[in-house]
Design an enzyme around this catalytic site. Structure first.
Site, PDB file in Angstrom:
ATOM      1  N   GLY A   1       0.817  -1.215   0.000  1.00 25.91           N
ATOM      2  CA  GLY A   1       0.000   0.000   0.000  1.00 25.91           C
ATOM      3  C   GLY A   1       0.844   1.256   0.000  1.00 25.91           C
ATOM      4  O   GLY A   1       2.077   1.200   0.012  1.00 25.91           O
TER       5      GLY A   1
ATOM      6  N   GLU B   1      -1.852  -9.113  -4.676  1.00 25.01           N
ATOM      7  CA  GLU B   1      -0.627  -9.565  -5.340  1.00 25.01           C
ATOM      8  C   GLU B   1      -0.017  -8.492  -6.236  1.00 25.01           C
ATOM      9  O   GLU B   1       1.207  -8.411  -6.360  1.00 25.01           O
ATOM     10  CB  GLU B   1      -0.893 -10.835  -6.155  1.00 25.01           C
ATOM     11  CG  GLU B   1      -1.933 -10.676  -7.251  1.00 25.01           C
ATOM     12  CD  GLU B   1      -2.048 -11.931  -8.106  1.00 25.01           C
ATOM     13  OE1 GLU B   1      -1.019 -12.556  -8.350  1.00 25.01           O
ATOM     14  OE2 GLU B   1      -3.174 -12.273  -8.500  1.00 25.01           O
TER      15      GLU B   1
ATOM     16  N   SER C   1      -1.935   4.185  13.007  1.00 26.31           N
ATOM     17  CA  SER C   1      -3.297   4.593  13.308  1.00 26.31           C
ATOM     18  C   SER C   1      -3.644   5.881  12.549  1.00 26.31           C
ATOM     19  O   SER C   1      -2.939   6.268  11.620  1.00 26.31           O
ATOM     20  CB  SER C   1      -3.476   4.776  14.817  1.00 26.31           C
ATOM     21  OG  SER C   1      -4.847   4.966  15.124  1.00 26.31           O
TER      22      SER C   1
ATOM     23  N   LYS D   1      -8.532   9.944  12.555  1.00 30.44           N
ATOM     24  CA  LYS D   1      -9.967   9.642  12.499  1.00 30.44           C
ATOM     25  C   LYS D   1     -10.396   8.732  13.652  1.00 30.44           C
ATOM     26  O   LYS D   1     -11.589   8.514  13.878  1.00 30.44           O
ATOM     27  CB  LYS D   1     -10.316   9.003  11.156  1.00 30.44           C
ATOM     28  CG  LYS D   1     -10.189   9.983   9.996  1.00 30.44           C
ATOM     29  CD  LYS D   1     -10.479   9.333   8.667  1.00 30.44           C
ATOM     30  CE  LYS D   1     -10.461  10.368   7.538  1.00 30.44           C
ATOM     31  NZ  LYS D   1      -9.175  11.049   7.394  1.00 30.44           N
TER      32      LYS D   1
ATOM     33  N   ARG E   1     -20.176  13.674   3.141  1.00 27.69           N
ATOM     34  CA  ARG E   1     -20.552  12.279   2.945  1.00 27.69           C
ATOM     35  C   ARG E   1     -20.790  11.629   4.308  1.00 27.69           C
ATOM     36  O   ARG E   1     -20.347  12.162   5.335  1.00 27.69           O
ATOM     37  CB  ARG E   1     -19.432  11.539   2.206  1.00 27.69           C
ATOM     38  CG  ARG E   1     -19.090  12.128   0.855  1.00 27.69           C
ATOM     39  CD  ARG E   1     -17.799  11.552   0.322  1.00 27.69           C
ATOM     40  NE  ARG E   1     -16.674  11.818   1.223  1.00 27.69           N
ATOM     41  CZ  ARG E   1     -15.420  11.410   0.985  1.00 27.69           C
ATOM     42  NH1 ARG E   1     -15.141  10.726  -0.108  1.00 27.69           N
ATOM     43  NH2 ARG E   1     -14.465  11.691   1.849  1.00 27.69           N
TER      44      ARG E   1
END
Length: 616
Positions: free
Chosen positions: A289, A314, A408, A411, A541
């Protein structure tokens, strides 16, 4: 063997004609333009004179120069070639008692030098005129900020490369001594204080900032002057952003968000981090990531014994594997790299990994982070962020891992969404394990990182490129921002300070209004906000906040050795209480209809659900 060049051969033929003409013309000058018997002597002399010239010129590499780019060095070589030829021919004339008089030889060689230089620089002039004419067809009228070395190289490359669509019209520089002068034929017309007038006067379409030696503050100040000019702005990155400080037009890029924020460069204690990681076996979860991959990039520079990258995707794992393999090979880094595919939700797979590989330190970056998606899929957020963290923390405890660092989020503070609530639960889990374990469990809490997956910046870029509208949830939304590299650097620094049971909070700098960020990005892309590209307010949102917090009202920060890292001590959390709660939660999410928000609030009382219905 050097390949035959017709162009080089043609120049030699022309030089032969010029040599003949210079001798013939010198004879005419000496004899008041009357053809005398000396002409016959000159013609006969060419049998041995011409080879001398060609050999000398070849020795001085005159035929190997690219005369489109002729400079003083080439002119000097021609002069030395002609001078050497004159000396040799004069010595031969004296030794053989030929009738070539001294004044004739001096005059003929002077004429020859002028003809050779005139021919070569005339050729360059024709090339230059052709470039000037072809540049008129280039559509992007460009202003270069900076008339120093980088600016000079930039203008030179733009002129030479026909594939670059820019035409440099003028330059500016804050050095008053340079104003009015020329750089590569381009006039320095003023300073950055006059940008608005210069852009209007010269009908500029694009500005390129090319002063790589600028510090951050000066760099940002110039960008601010460009914001309202309605022209596209590009930059050659400052040297502090570059590892390789080489120059090329390909390095010129669009303005990025970290340019606009102008954050101070984060200073870290590399020796402390190396002492903490050197020779250790490091596991990074979510290693493919945005945050996990940057952790891997930085960790390998601190000489760990091995790096274990775990990711369930992958493609991400494959990309970071290829990148790091190349870096390790090129830099001859002595490290074992293992790339594993697996999910932290799979306890069997985790145990298999911990049984197979020695692990000393865990950086836990694997998580579901997209707020709106997790609002729609709360069970998946709980499975990954809560139970996945529990599985990993349990392994760390059972296998006596030295350190466990949870990545962490801000949020997690007074969470208004499922993602934030699950991250707070993850913090509580690692704090609970810290109370019973040999392992030092800690968490690092920070806000938005620039360029991460799901960041608003790539979305804005895409929307601007498509012509808008740019979507902002609210005019009042503010966020903290930090680059991925500096956030990860501070995570690694925080890992040096942990004694177990802390939450480290990073100094995120000044908050940024998202709508102002959108306006700046539109302006520096050459458009006028609200006119050329609309900004559409879409409304908050589910789960969104107007602003993020780094602390709850009852939390207090303590200073650490680093000015941008603060420590938050946590109260004792009973592991049995956590495990009982997770058992109930696991049973709860297995049912079809369940009010997840209400149940999570039992363990995270600061969680205020934004959903009208918590049922799924």
């Amino acid at each position: 063997m050097r390949k035959f060049s017709f162009k080089r051969f043609l120049i030699m033929v022309i030089d032969t004609g010029l040599i003949y003409f210079s001798f013939f013309f010198a004879s005419l000058l000496i004899n008041d333009f009357h053809i005398s018997l000396e002409i016959n002597t000159v013609i006969k002399s060419f049998i041995w004179i011409m080879p001398i010239y060609l050999v000398i010129f070849t020795c001085f590499k005159i035929y190997r120069y690219i005369w489109e780019y002729a400079s003083i060095e080439e002119a000097l070589q021609v002069f030395l070639g002609v001078l050497t030829s004159f000396i040799i021919i004069s010595l031969v004339t004296i030794m053989l008692e030929l009738s070539l008089v001294a004044n004739f030889l001096i005059l003929s060689h002077l004429i020859l030098y002028l003809l050779l230089i005139g021919f070569r620089y005339g050729y360059r002039l024709l090339i230059f005129i052709n470039e000037m004419l072809s540049r008129q067809n280039k559509s992007i009228r460009t202003l270069v900020i900076g008339a120093g070395n980088a600016g000079c190289l930039l203008i030179k490359e733009i002129k030479r490369n026909k594939k670059i669509p820019n035409m440099v019209v003028c330059a500016v520089d804050d050095d008053i001594d340079k104003v009015g002068r020329f750089v590569q034929g381009v006039r320095v017309v003023g300073t950055t204080n006059e940008l608005a007038f210069i852009v209007y006067k010269y009908q500029i379409n694009e500005i390129i900032l090319s002063i790589p030696s600028l510090n951050k503050q000066a760099f940002q100040n110039i960008l601010k002057k460009c914001e309202n000019l309605k022209v596209k702005v590009k930059v050659f990155p400052p040297f502090y952003q570059l590892i390789d400080k080489s120059f090329s037009f390909s390095r010129v890029r669009e303005v990025e968000i970290n340019d606009l924020l102008g954050r101070e460069e984060v200073k870290i204690e590399g020796n402390e981090i190396e002492a903490n990681l050197c020779g250790k076996n490091i596991l990074v979860t979510g290693g493919g990531g945005s945050i996990g991959s940057e952790l891997c990039r930085q960790i390998i520079t601190y000489k760990p014994k091995s790096l274990i990258i775990l990711d369930q995707y992958e493609n991400n794992a494959y990309e970071i594997q290829n990148e790091l393999t190349k870096k390790i090979t090129e830099n001859k880094i002595d490290i074992g790299m293992i790339v594993l595919i697996g999910s932290i939700q799979d306890e069997v797979r985790l145990r298999e990994i911990f049984n197979t590989y020695p692990i000393d330190v865990i950086f836990h970056a694997a998580a579901h982070k997209h707020v709106p998606l997790m609002e729609d899929n709360p069970k998946e957020a709980i499975k990954n962020n809560v139970f996945g963290t529990y599985n990993l923390a349990k392994m760390a405890h059972e296998y006596n891992i030295q350190k466990f660092i949870l990545i962490s989020s801000d949020k997690a503070v007074n969470p208004s969404n499922i993602m934030g609530a699950t991250k707070r639960l993850a913090e509580m889990i690692v704090m609970a394990f810290n109370g019973i374990s040999f392992t030092k469990f800690t968490a690092v809490r920070f806000g938005n990182v620039l360029g991460s997956n799901g960041s608003v910046v790539p979305l804005f870029k895409k929307q601007i490129k498509e012509g808008g509208p740019v979507t902002v949830t609210s005019k009042d939304v503010i966020r903290y921002f930090m680059t991925i590299s500096e956030a990860v650097s501070l995570v690694l620094q925080s890992s040096c300070y942990t004694a177990g049971g802390e939450i480290f909070v990073l100094d995120m700098g000044e908050p940024v209004k998202i709508i102002e960020l959108a306006e700046k990005m539109i302006s520096l892309s050459g458009y006028e906000p609200y006119k050329d590209i609309k900004i559409l307010i879409t409304g908050l949102r589910p789960g969104d906040k107007l602003y993020e917090e780094l602390l709850t009202s009852d939390e207090k920060l303590e200073k650490t050795e680093h000015e941008k890292i603060y420590c938050l001590r946590q109260n004792y959390i009973n592991i049995e209480l956590i495990e009982n709660y997770l058992t109930e939660l696991k049973e709860l999410i297995s049912t079809k209809q369940v009010n997840i928000a209400e149940y999570i609030a039992k363990m995270v009382p600061t969680y205020k659900s934004a959903m009208e219905e918590g049922s799924v």
